[in-house]
Design an enzyme around this catalytic site. Sequence first.
Site, mmCIF file in Angstrom:
data_model
loop_
_atom_site.group_PDB
_atom_site.id
_atom_site.type_symbol
_atom_site.label_atom_id
_atom_site.label_comp_id
_atom_site.label_asym_id
_atom_site.label_seq_id
_atom_site.Cartn_x
_atom_site.Cartn_y
_atom_site.Cartn_z
ATOM 1 N N GLU A 11 0.852 -1.190 0.000
ATOM 2 C CA GLU A 11 0.000 0.000 0.000
ATOM 3 C C GLU A 11 0.890 1.243 0.000
ATOM 4 O OE1 GLU A 11 -2.390 3.064 0.094
ATOM 5 O OE2 GLU A 11 -3.136 1.044 -0.322
ATOM 6 N N HIS A 39 -25.941 -10.802 26.663
ATOM 7 C CA HIS A 39 -24.687 -11.338 27.206
ATOM 8 C C HIS A 39 -24.733 -12.864 27.147
ATOM 9 C CE1 HIS A 39 -21.304 -11.919 29.968
ATOM 10 N NE2 HIS A 39 -22.053 -12.809 30.604
#
Length: 482
Positions: free
Chosen positions: A216, A460
């Site tokens: 990149e 949860h």
Amino acid sequence: MHETDVIVIGGGTGGYSTALRAAALGLEVVLAERDLVGGTCLHRGCIPSKAMLHAAELVDGIAEARDRWGVKASVDAIGWPALTATRDDIVARNHRGLEGHLSHAGVRVVRGSAALTGPRTVRITTGPAAPDEVRNATGPAPEEVWTARRGIVLATGSRPRTLPGLEPDGRRVVTSDDALFAPGLPASVLVLGGGAIGVEYASLHRSMGARVTLVEAADRLLPLEDTDVSRHLTRGLKKRGIDVLTGARLEGAETYDNGVRATVRTARGEVRTVDAERLLVAVGRVPVTDGLGLAAAGLGPDARGFVAPADWSRLETAVPGIHVVGDLLPPPSLGLAHASFAEGLLVAETLAGRPPRAVEYAAVPRVTYSSPQTASVGLSEAEARTAGRDVVVNTMPLTALAKGMVHGQGGMVKVVAERGGAVLGVHLVGPHVSEMIAESQLVVGWDAEPGDIAQHIHPHPTLSEAVGEAFLTLAGRGLHQV
């Protein structure tokens, strides 16, 4: 000469969504497409690549089962024909469904290459042949000339950007449009470009066993995302064995019968030679306007090739009645399929006479389907500070919660909010975060404050619990986070 209410040129996500919504609102619609409806996303991009990434996730899961959970399993081989057959079946079923949907909605699909001949007229050279093939065919190509009573919609999409002197051949040098369809699985790949497409393909090939080098030019991967997203993503890719070179540039490449030899200058100025079976060029995409006849309607692309609207609230050009959607649009449009859907809905409703509701690009989610995944919506921390906002930031590691430990892939939730005010941006890295970002789209889009979200209970144990915890802490009600 034929007449209709709306003419849509291009049958990709932006074009067909415009056509379907306009037809649902009672308008007569003609959709011109020279290839297959569904466009790049369905046939060469989003759908086939995510099918392959799912297969890659399964391969990674087998490795995790063996190395982490004591499951005695291994991947003996990857059956490329079976894998690609499943991918192609998914694409084909989606394509058949889309064709049926358009037909049921009453959209007239004309197969051919369309060009503007005026501000309300379009010539369609019919048949499956591409423009060059039409000119070389024996005898004149059949044509249809259409006039639009309400308006014309330009939705011709984009194609991969290529580099001078590095022409794709579909085997050794490939673009993102043909990478999935190149022969077999390479043992090594050099991916040029660290945006979302390059990162996804680097991740895919690594899962399939290839040695991967990712180059990149910017100083970090996903340079348009929050810096913490880039940092966590890079860490995750390197942990998987991908050689990530940022701030690096390709200085040259030679092709051979069995691969490519590239010269890369690193951020430190060192010159490295990278040998790979395949070079994937993923340095962006460019709008497709060739042969569209923009000049005949009094239009022209800007310096970057985009067709800019004069009115963003209607996505209407300077020529009344001609609208633009999808990859032809310049920023702030995002060149994403789901943004194109919203643009198509907006334009169709505008043409039907409904009050326009502009697309809020800041609230459009951005996702990279690598391993780890990234997902973001709204402003990064740097963008918020550059805009002069007084911000507060909270970062919640996924491994601070039980479900994050179960997955064991790291990652984080980062919330950027105005001090005493609304949430400006949410940024996620980790497993399955592409499925978690929709909640945050609503948070940013509705200008919610951390305290508003803290009132709502997240299940949860889940990864989404980390999002709730991040907002609880910003609201002064931190539970598991100090």
